[in-house]
Design a protein around this motif. Structure first.
Motif, PDB file in Angstrom:
ATOM      1  N   GLY A  11      12.803 -11.610  32.256  1.00 42.87           N
ATOM      2  CA  GLY A  11      13.975 -12.599  31.965  1.00 42.87           C
ATOM      3  C   GLY A  11      14.993 -11.968  30.838  1.00 42.87           C
ATOM      4  O   GLY A  11      14.437 -11.398  29.885  1.00 42.87           O
ATOM      5  N   GLY A  12      16.218 -12.629  30.774  1.00 40.89           N
ATOM      6  CA  GLY A  12      16.877 -12.647  29.621  1.00 40.89           C
ATOM      7  C   GLY A  12      17.308 -11.095  29.473  1.00 40.89           C
ATOM      8  O   GLY A  12      18.094 -10.566  28.340  1.00 40.89           O
ATOM      9  N   VAL A  13      17.577 -10.266  30.275  1.00 39.21           N
ATOM     10  CA  VAL A  13      17.700  -8.694  30.227  1.00 39.21           C
ATOM     11  C   VAL A  13      19.315  -8.568  30.562  1.00 39.21           C
ATOM     12  O   VAL A  13      19.788  -7.641  30.372  1.00 39.21           O
ATOM     13  CB  VAL A  13      16.994  -7.979  31.075  1.00 39.21           C
ATOM     14  CG1 VAL A  13      15.693  -7.655  30.284  1.00 39.21           C
ATOM     15  CG2 VAL A  13      17.012  -8.290  32.524  1.00 39.21           C
ATOM     16  N   GLY A  14      20.012  -9.719  31.010  1.00 36.38           N
ATOM     17  CA  GLY A  14      21.285  -9.341  31.382  1.00 36.38           C
ATOM     18  C   GLY A  14      21.745  -9.222  32.862  1.00 36.38           C
ATOM     19  O   GLY A  14      22.782  -9.008  33.124  1.00 36.38           O
ATOM     20  N   LYS A  15      20.866 -10.055  33.890  1.00 35.84           N
ATOM     21  CA  LYS A  15      21.114  -9.965  35.197  1.00 35.84           C
ATOM     22  C   LYS A  15      22.335 -10.837  35.401  1.00 35.84           C
ATOM     23  O   LYS A  15      23.402 -10.319  36.176  1.00 35.84           O
ATOM     24  CB  LYS A  15      20.005 -10.317  35.984  1.00 35.84           C
ATOM     25  CG  LYS A  15      18.710  -9.858  35.908  1.00 35.84           C
ATOM     26  CD  LYS A  15      17.512 -10.207  36.695  1.00 35.84           C
ATOM     27  CE  LYS A  15      16.822 -11.686  35.978  1.00 35.84           C
ATOM     28  NZ  LYS A  15      16.157 -11.420  34.833  1.00 35.84           N
ATOM     29  N   SER A  16      22.252 -11.843  34.898  1.00 45.35           N
ATOM     30  CA  SER A  16      23.637 -12.732  35.310  1.00 45.35           C
ATOM     31  C   SER A  16      24.795 -12.421  34.728  1.00 45.35           C
ATOM     32  O   SER A  16      25.848 -12.418  35.015  1.00 45.35           O
ATOM     33  CB  SER A  16      23.146 -14.284  34.683  1.00 45.35           C
ATOM     34  OG  SER A  16      22.283 -14.859  35.495  1.00 45.35           O
ATOM     35  N   THR A  17      24.562 -11.606  33.510  1.00 44.90           N
ATOM     36  CA  THR A  17      25.964 -11.118  32.677  1.00 44.90           C
ATOM     37  C   THR A  17      26.273 -10.068  33.660  1.00 44.90           C
ATOM     38  O   THR A  17      27.552  -9.959  33.876  1.00 44.90           O
ATOM     39  CB  THR A  17      25.326 -10.680  31.317  1.00 44.90           C
ATOM     40  OG1 THR A  17      24.788 -11.929  30.747  1.00 44.90           O
ATOM     41  CG2 THR A  17      26.615 -10.302  30.528  1.00 44.90           C
ATOM     42  N   ASN A 211      21.601  -2.658  28.432  1.00 45.54           N
ATOM     43  CA  ASN A 211      22.446  -3.678  28.039  1.00 45.54           C
ATOM     44  C   ASN A 211      21.999  -4.074  26.526  1.00 45.54           C
ATOM     45  O   ASN A 211      20.825  -3.836  26.121  1.00 45.54           O
ATOM     46  CB  ASN A 211      22.276  -4.574  29.047  1.00 45.54           C
ATOM     47  CG  ASN A 211      22.911  -6.105  28.457  1.00 45.54           C
ATOM     48  OD1 ASN A 211      23.933  -5.842  28.139  1.00 45.54           O
ATOM     49  ND2 ASN A 211      22.597  -7.059  28.793  1.00 45.54           N
ATOM     50  N   ARG A 212      23.048  -4.387  26.017  1.00 48.75           N
ATOM     51  CA  ARG A 212      22.860  -4.734  24.748  1.00 48.75           C
ATOM     52  C   ARG A 212      22.639  -3.815  23.619  1.00 48.75           C
ATOM     53  O   ARG A 212      21.688  -3.823  23.159  1.00 48.75           O
ATOM     54  CB  ARG A 212      21.679  -5.975  24.355  1.00 48.75           C
ATOM     55  CG  ARG A 212      22.041  -7.102  25.365  1.00 48.75           C
ATOM     56  CD  ARG A 212      21.000  -8.148  25.015  1.00 48.75           C
ATOM     57  NE  ARG A 212      21.865  -9.044  23.696  1.00 48.75           N
ATOM     58  CZ  ARG A 212      21.995 -10.246  23.463  1.00 48.75           C
ATOM     59  NH1 ARG A 212      20.927 -10.980  24.139  1.00 48.75           N
ATOM     60  NH2 ARG A 212      22.343 -10.689  22.598  1.00 48.75           N
ATOM     61  N   PRO A 244      27.437  -2.597  25.494  1.00 47.62           N
ATOM     62  CA  PRO A 244      27.277  -2.717  24.080  1.00 47.62           C
ATOM     63  C   PRO A 244      26.631  -4.236  23.825  1.00 47.62           C
ATOM     64  O   PRO A 244      26.962  -5.022  24.790  1.00 47.62           O
ATOM     65  CB  PRO A 244      28.431  -2.507  23.487  1.00 47.62           C
ATOM     66  CG  PRO A 244      29.466  -2.144  24.349  1.00 47.62           C
ATOM     67  CD  PRO A 244      29.061  -2.280  25.893  1.00 47.62           C
ATOM     68  N   ASN A 245      25.915  -4.521  22.777  1.00 49.74           N
ATOM     69  CA  ASN A 245      25.588  -5.682  22.225  1.00 49.74           C
ATOM     70  C   ASN A 245      26.963  -6.428  21.449  1.00 49.74           C
ATOM     71  O   ASN A 245      27.233  -5.849  20.665  1.00 49.74           O
ATOM     72  CB  ASN A 245      24.401  -5.619  21.413  1.00 49.74           C
ATOM     73  CG  ASN A 245      23.902  -7.125  21.207  1.00 49.74           C
ATOM     74  OD1 ASN A 245      23.826  -7.883  21.878  1.00 49.74           O
ATOM     75  ND2 ASN A 245      23.383  -7.047  20.054  1.00 49.74           N
ATOM     76  N   ALA A 246      27.294  -7.531  22.257  1.00 50.83           N
ATOM     77  CA  ALA A 246      28.581  -7.865  21.790  1.00 50.83           C
ATOM     78  C   ALA A 246      28.782  -9.368  21.944  1.00 50.83           C
ATOM     79  O   ALA A 246      28.492  -9.552  23.237  1.00 50.83           O
ATOM     80  CB  ALA A 246      29.935  -6.945  22.095  1.00 50.83           C
ATOM     81  N   LEU A 249      30.850 -10.031  25.088  1.00 56.34           N
ATOM     82  CA  LEU A 249      30.102 -10.004  26.276  1.00 56.34           C
ATOM     83  C   LEU A 249      29.488 -11.063  26.695  1.00 56.34           C
ATOM     84  O   LEU A 249      28.981 -11.557  27.922  1.00 56.34           O
ATOM     85  CB  LEU A 249      29.460  -8.467  26.396  1.00 56.34           C
ATOM     86  CG  LEU A 249      30.630  -7.181  26.248  1.00 56.34           C
ATOM     87  CD1 LEU A 249      29.677  -6.178  26.570  1.00 56.34           C
ATOM     88  CD2 LEU A 249      31.551  -7.262  27.500  1.00 56.34           C
ATOM     89  N   SER A 250      28.696 -11.608  25.555  1.00 53.90           N
ATOM     90  CA  SER A 250      27.826 -12.813  25.858  1.00 53.90           C
ATOM     91  C   SER A 250      28.703 -13.966  26.325  1.00 53.90           C
ATOM     92  O   SER A 250      28.065 -15.021  26.912  1.00 53.90           O
ATOM     93  CB  SER A 250      27.174 -13.317  24.760  1.00 53.90           C
ATOM     94  OG  SER A 250      28.182 -13.859  23.946  1.00 53.90           O
ATOM     95  N   THR A 253      28.609 -15.608  30.506  1.00 56.00           N
ATOM     96  CA  THR A 253      27.713 -16.696  31.369  1.00 56.00           C
ATOM     97  C   THR A 253      28.311 -18.156  30.627  1.00 56.00           C
ATOM     98  O   THR A 253      27.509 -19.059  30.989  1.00 56.00           O
ATOM     99  CB  THR A 253      26.187 -16.462  30.931  1.00 56.00           C
ATOM    100  OG1 THR A 253      26.077 -15.966  29.539  1.00 56.00           O
ATOM    101  CG2 THR A 253      25.673 -15.312  31.856  1.00 56.00           C
TER     102      THR A 253
HETATM  103  N1  ADP Z   1      25.684  -7.100  26.360  1.00 55.33           N
HETATM  104  C1  ADP Z   1      25.581  -8.460  25.799  1.00 55.33           C
HETATM  105  N2  ADP Z   1      26.008  -8.535  24.349  1.00 55.33           N
HETATM  106  C2  ADP Z   1      25.545  -9.945  23.955  1.00 55.33           C
HETATM  107  N3  ADP Z   1      24.802 -10.830  24.688  1.00 55.33           N
HETATM  108  C3  ADP Z   1      24.368 -10.446  25.712  1.00 55.33           C
HETATM  109  C4  ADP Z   1      24.683  -9.277  26.414  1.00 55.33           C
HETATM  110  N4  ADP Z   1      24.099  -9.387  27.761  1.00 55.33           N
HETATM  111  C5  ADP Z   1      23.575 -10.567  27.930  1.00 55.33           C
HETATM  112  N5  ADP Z   1      23.661 -11.290  26.620  1.00 55.33           N
HETATM  113  C6  ADP Z   1      23.074 -12.591  26.499  1.00 55.33           C
HETATM  114  O1  ADP Z   1      21.680 -12.627  26.580  1.00 55.33           O
HETATM  115  C7  ADP Z   1      21.213 -13.842  27.130  1.00 55.33           C
HETATM  116  C8  ADP Z   1      20.550 -13.276  28.617  1.00 55.33           C
HETATM  117  O2  ADP Z   1      21.246 -12.743  29.502  1.00 55.33           O
HETATM  118  P1  ADP Z   1      21.491 -12.944  31.075  1.00 55.33           P
HETATM  119  O3  ADP Z   1      22.522 -12.395  31.735  1.00 55.33           O
HETATM  120  O4  ADP Z   1      21.323 -14.720  31.314  1.00 55.33           O
HETATM  121  O5  ADP Z   1      19.949 -12.647  31.555  1.00 55.33           O
HETATM  122  P2  ADP Z   1      19.163 -12.709  32.540  1.00 55.33           P
HETATM  123  O6  ADP Z   1      20.042 -13.348  33.687  1.00 55.33           O
HETATM  124  O7  ADP Z   1      18.668 -11.596  33.006  1.00 55.33           O
HETATM  125  O8  ADP Z   1      18.139 -13.849  32.238  1.00 55.33           O
HETATM  126  C9  ADP Z   1      22.626 -14.644  27.643  1.00 55.33           C
HETATM  127  O9  ADP Z   1      22.630 -15.610  26.474  1.00 55.33           O
HETATM  128  C10 ADP Z   1      23.633 -13.722  27.568  1.00 55.33           C
HETATM  129  O10 ADP Z   1      24.758 -14.138  27.047  1.00 55.33           O
END
Ligand code: ADP
Ligand code: MG
Length: 299
Positions: A11-17, A211-212, A244-246, A249-250, A253
């Protein structure tokens, strides 16, 4: 229609992003002079990508009318008369401000906990109902479907397994940390299971997107050689492009109502988004034997 799952059991790795990046960018492209029609299927009852596309109010309305993908899968499996169109929502185009590129129109399907659960707990439901019953219908309306999967699924999650079986390809965002890479075998195992149950070679595993990433951090520089080595051992490709972690990009979502234009949303980081999405399609075409896929050109 090309269906691609964004999946990682962590979880929280950026799937939705990553789902939203792909949707936003692909929907700005055109095929033979026609805008690419993109659908996001939010398979996660948490609803991160659907909320970003429809707004939290829009998502609540869609869920309130009981039009979640779990209900659709159930209706299709019970062969009740199903109007797929009823289950489709859309994010309208943004309002262009000056020369800013507006957010493009995107189709959306939502999940709700109750109907997903009702589908999942019934072991009699077919694992291939989304592929055989839904995909041909969607193919009449969309060119690409991006499926945003929940984390932490297993063989019992019949709806998530259905979503993966429906997919032609899988791409996995992953953080450049040891705990994230160490959790990968579980994700790969799930893809193998799905191939066996779907009785075909699909979905193809296109690879990992880091990611990040903070390229300047010591931790990243120390971890990268180890990550490459792990990928080789596991036999999974690692994307050249990284995200990038930015802060900018956050915002992917965030509720769509907060912004109407791509540049407001991704700012200077938009080129990274594009590079990752292009690489997804380059890798897909490569797996198809050089050609395959459609010739996609910028509008
Ligand atoms: N490249 C990024 N830079 C900064 N924040 C990010 C980045 N990718 C994801 N995040 C943040 O990390 C959190 C988890 O991302 P999310 O896409 O919801 O993951 P998942 O769907 O895998 O659970 C969210 O708050 C999102 O905004
Ligand atoms: Mg998510």
């Amino acid at each position: 229609m090309y269906a691609i799952s964004v999946f990682n059991n962590k979880g929280g790795v950026g799937k939705s992003t990553l789902t939203l990046f792909m949707a936003d960018f692909l929907a700005t492209l055109s095929v033979r002079g026609r805008a690419l029609r993109v659908l996001v299927m939010d398979m996660d009852a948490q609803g991160s990508s659907a909320a970003a596309l429809l707004g939290t109010d829009g998502l609540e309305r869609a869920r309130g009318s009981g039009l979640g993908v779990g209900r659709l899968a159930r209706d299709l499996d019970l062969r009740t008369a199903v109007d797929t169109g009823e289950f489709l929502f859309k994010r309208p185009r943004g309002v262009p401000k000056g020369r800013a590129e507006p957010l493009p129109e995107i189709g959306v399907m939502v999940s709700d906990k109750a109907s997903s659960f009702a589908f999942e707990v019934n072991p009699l439901h077919r694992l291939t109902i989304l592929r055989d019953g839904l995909k041909p219908e969607l193919a009449k309306r969309f060119d690409v479907a991006i499926l945003d999967l929940p984390g932490n699924i297993d063989e019992r999650n019949l709806l998530a397994v259905n979503a993966l079986i429906m997919s032609d390809a899988v791409v996995a965002p992953v953080e450049p940390s040891r705990i994230s890479i160490n959790a990968l075998p579980d994700t790969l195992e799930m893809v193998r299971y799905v191939r066996a149950r779907g009785a075909r070679e699909a979905p193809v595993f296109l690879g990992l997107v880091l990611n990040r990433v903070d390229k300047r951090s010591q931790q990243f520089q120390r971890n990268l050689p180890w990550i490459r080595q792990m990928c080789e051992q596991l036999g999974v490709p690692l994307f050249d492009a990284v995200l990038p972690n930015a802060m900018a990009l956050s915002t992917a979502t965030d509720d769509r109502l907060a912004c109407d234009a791509m540049r407001e949303r991704y700012g200077l980081y938009y080129p990274h988004v594009k590079a990752v999405v292009w690489e997804v399609f380059r890798r897909w075409r490569h797996r198809q034997g050089g050609e395959g896929g459609e010739a996609i050109g910028e509008p």
